[in-house]
Scaffold this motif. Structure first.
Motif, mmCIF file in Angstrom:
data_model
loop_
_atom_site.group_PDB
_atom_site.id
_atom_site.type_symbol
_atom_site.label_atom_id
_atom_site.label_comp_id
_atom_site.label_asym_id
_atom_site.label_seq_id
_atom_site.Cartn_x
_atom_site.Cartn_y
_atom_site.Cartn_z
ATOM 1 N N LEU A 57 0.830 -1.199 0.000
ATOM 2 C CA LEU A 57 0.000 0.000 0.000
ATOM 3 C C LEU A 57 0.863 1.247 0.000
ATOM 4 C CD1 LEU A 57 -2.939 -0.723 2.513
ATOM 5 C CD2 LEU A 57 -2.805 -1.179 0.052
ATOM 6 N N ASP A 58 0.440 2.253 -0.755
ATOM 7 C CA ASP A 58 1.120 3.548 -0.745
ATOM 8 C C ASP A 58 0.912 4.189 0.633
ATOM 9 O OD1 ASP A 58 1.972 5.763 -3.215
ATOM 10 O OD2 ASP A 58 1.500 6.542 -1.221
ATOM 11 N N ALA A 59 1.972 4.787 1.153
ATOM 12 C CA ALA A 59 1.906 5.395 2.492
ATOM 13 C C ALA A 59 1.020 6.637 2.512
ATOM 14 C CB ALA A 59 3.316 5.754 2.967
ATOM 15 N N ASN A 60 0.810 7.237 1.356
ATOM 16 C CA ASN A 60 -0.039 8.441 1.267
ATOM 17 C C ASN A 60 -1.110 8.204 0.200
ATOM 18 O OD1 ASN A 60 1.778 10.238 2.969
ATOM 19 N ND2 ASN A 60 3.178 9.553 1.361
ATOM 20 N N PRO A 61 -2.078 7.372 0.520
ATOM 21 C CA PRO A 61 -3.009 6.922 -0.522
ATOM 22 C C PRO A 61 -3.854 8.045 -1.117
ATOM 23 C CG PRO A 61 -3.761 6.230 1.666
ATOM 24 C CD PRO A 61 -2.381 6.811 1.843
ATOM 25 N N LEU A 62 -3.986 8.010 -2.443
ATOM 26 C CA LEU A 62 -4.861 8.952 -3.144
ATOM 27 C C LEU A 62 -6.292 8.425 -3.182
ATOM 28 C CD1 LEU A 62 -2.485 9.867 -6.101
ATOM 29 C CD2 LEU A 62 -3.009 11.236 -4.069
ATOM 30 N N ALA A 63 -6.442 7.165 -2.839
ATOM 31 C CA ALA A 63 -7.761 6.532 -2.763
ATOM 32 C C ALA A 63 -7.568 5.296 -1.883
ATOM 33 C CB ALA A 63 -8.233 6.128 -4.154
ATOM 34 N N PRO A 64 -8.640 4.799 -1.270
ATOM 35 C CA PRO A 64 -8.489 3.562 -0.507
ATOM 36 C C PRO A 64 -7.997 2.452 -1.429
ATOM 37 C CG PRO A 64 -10.824 4.198 -0.708
ATOM 38 C CD PRO A 64 -10.013 5.334 -1.235
ATOM 39 N N GLY A 65 -6.954 1.750 -1.010
ATOM 40 C CA GLY A 65 -6.416 0.663 -1.825
ATOM 41 C C GLY A 65 -5.283 1.077 -2.750
ATOM 42 N N PRO A 78 -6.933 -6.470 -10.215
ATOM 43 C CA PRO A 78 -8.290 -6.913 -9.839
ATOM 44 C C PRO A 78 -8.417 -7.177 -8.340
ATOM 45 C CG PRO A 78 -7.160 -8.618 -11.120
ATOM 46 C CD PRO A 78 -6.298 -7.406 -11.168
ATOM 47 N N ALA A 79 -7.312 -7.595 -7.706
ATOM 48 C CA ALA A 79 -7.353 -7.850 -6.255
ATOM 49 C C ALA A 79 -7.626 -6.553 -5.503
ATOM 50 C CB ALA A 79 -6.036 -8.475 -5.801
ATOM 51 N N VAL A 80 -6.976 -5.480 -5.938
ATOM 52 C CA VAL A 80 -7.177 -4.173 -5.307
ATOM 53 C C VAL A 80 -8.617 -3.704 -5.541
ATOM 54 C CG1 VAL A 80 -6.560 -1.724 -5.456
ATOM 55 C CG2 VAL A 80 -4.750 -3.454 -5.448
ATOM 56 N N GLU A 81 -9.045 -3.755 -6.794
ATOM 57 C CA GLU A 81 -10.389 -3.246 -7.126
ATOM 58 C C GLU A 81 -11.453 -3.991 -6.317
ATOM 59 O OE1 GLU A 81 -10.896 -3.381 -11.367
ATOM 60 O OE2 GLU A 81 -9.465 -1.751 -11.724
ATOM 61 N N GLU A 82 -11.278 -5.303 -6.241
ATOM 62 C CA GLU A 82 -12.276 -6.102 -5.505
ATOM 63 C C GLU A 82 -12.252 -5.777 -4.008
ATOM 64 O OE1 GLU A 82 -12.136 -10.205 -6.782
ATOM 65 O OE2 GLU A 82 -13.336 -10.772 -5.023
ATOM 66 N N ALA A 83 -11.055 -5.565 -3.491
ATOM 67 C CA ALA A 83 -10.918 -5.322 -2.038
ATOM 68 C C ALA A 83 -11.627 -4.054 -1.596
ATOM 69 C CB ALA A 83 -9.435 -5.257 -1.664
ATOM 70 N N VAL A 84 -11.638 -3.049 -2.471
ATOM 71 C CA VAL A 84 -12.244 -1.771 -2.063
ATOM 72 C C VAL A 84 -13.521 -1.483 -2.859
ATOM 73 C CG1 VAL A 84 -10.056 -0.802 -1.257
ATOM 74 C CG2 VAL A 84 -10.756 -0.430 -3.638
ATOM 75 N N ASP A 85 -13.977 -2.507 -3.572
ATOM 76 C CA ASP A 85 -15.218 -2.396 -4.339
ATOM 77 C C ASP A 85 -15.163 -1.236 -5.335
ATOM 78 O OD1 ASP A 85 -17.641 -3.413 -5.027
ATOM 79 O OD2 ASP A 85 -18.775 -2.341 -3.484
ATOM 80 N N ALA A 86 -14.055 -1.140 -6.040
ATOM 81 C CA ALA A 86 -13.871 -0.073 -7.032
ATOM 82 C C ALA A 86 -14.212 -0.625 -8.423
ATOM 83 C CB ALA A 86 -12.442 0.432 -7.016
ATOM 84 N N PRO A 87 -14.981 0.105 -9.210
ATOM 85 C CA PRO A 87 -15.326 -0.385 -10.543
ATOM 86 C C PRO A 87 -14.210 -0.185 -11.569
ATOM 87 C CG PRO A 87 -16.386 1.728 -10.144
ATOM 88 C CD PRO A 87 -15.667 1.364 -8.865
#
Ligand code: 5GP
Length: 141
Positions: free
Chosen positions: A28-36, A69-78
């Motif tokens: 994970l990025d230490a300064n996330p621009l979005a969850p995930g 896809p693992a990231v998108e699924e984890a945070v429910d991002a389309p």
């Protein structure tokens, strides 16, 4: 001096590692621009995408394909933006190749990748032909 990402690879500084294999890692990025918001790196240090040897580039792409896809699924991002800042002038701060996976959501107020650059240039046909020719010639060397 090892990059901060090499220090993560070596376990010298902590990170939320979400994927690791012999040659690549994602955390994970230490300064996330979005969850995930996740970074995908080759474990070996190369500054730019074009410095990465072919085999490792293949591994890096395979890891991106697995982790996106693992990231998108984890945070429910389309959707997600996947991008590399390739060189200092492009905003690269850590000189160790890393792909950003930035999850995107409907109505999140963000922009497409087209919003990255400054003012778009006004290029006429001759200039476009000239640029295309030079890129084409350079790609063959
Ligand atoms: P760049 O601008 O080089 O493309 O992006 C570097 C990214 O690395 C930034 O998004 C920044 O938040 C992230 N970053 C910098 N230092 C650390 C760190 O120590 N740990 C993690 N997880 N991310 C970092």
């Amino acid at each position: 001096m090892a990059t901060i990402f090499s220090q993560i690879v070596e376990g010298e500084i902590p990170a939320r590692v979400v994927y690791e294999d012999e040659t690549t890692m994602a955390f994970l990025d230490a300064n996330p621009l979005a969850p995930g918001h996740t970074l995908v790196i080759p474990k070996d240090e190369y500054e730019r995408l074009n410095d990465v040897p072919d085999d490792l580039a293949t591994d890096l792409y395979a890891t991106l394909q697995k982790v996106i896809p693992a990231v998108e699924e984890a945070v429910d991002a389309p959707a997600s933006n996947v991008a590399f800042n390739n060189g200092e002038a492009a905003g690269q701060e850590v000189p160790h190749v890393h792909g950003h996976i930035i999850p995107r959501f409907d109505g999140d107020g963000g922009n497409p990748i087209h919003a990255i650059a400054g003012s778009p240039p006004n290029l006429d046909d001759d200039e476009l032909d000239d640029i295309a020719e030079r890129i084409s010639a350079n790609s063959r060397t």
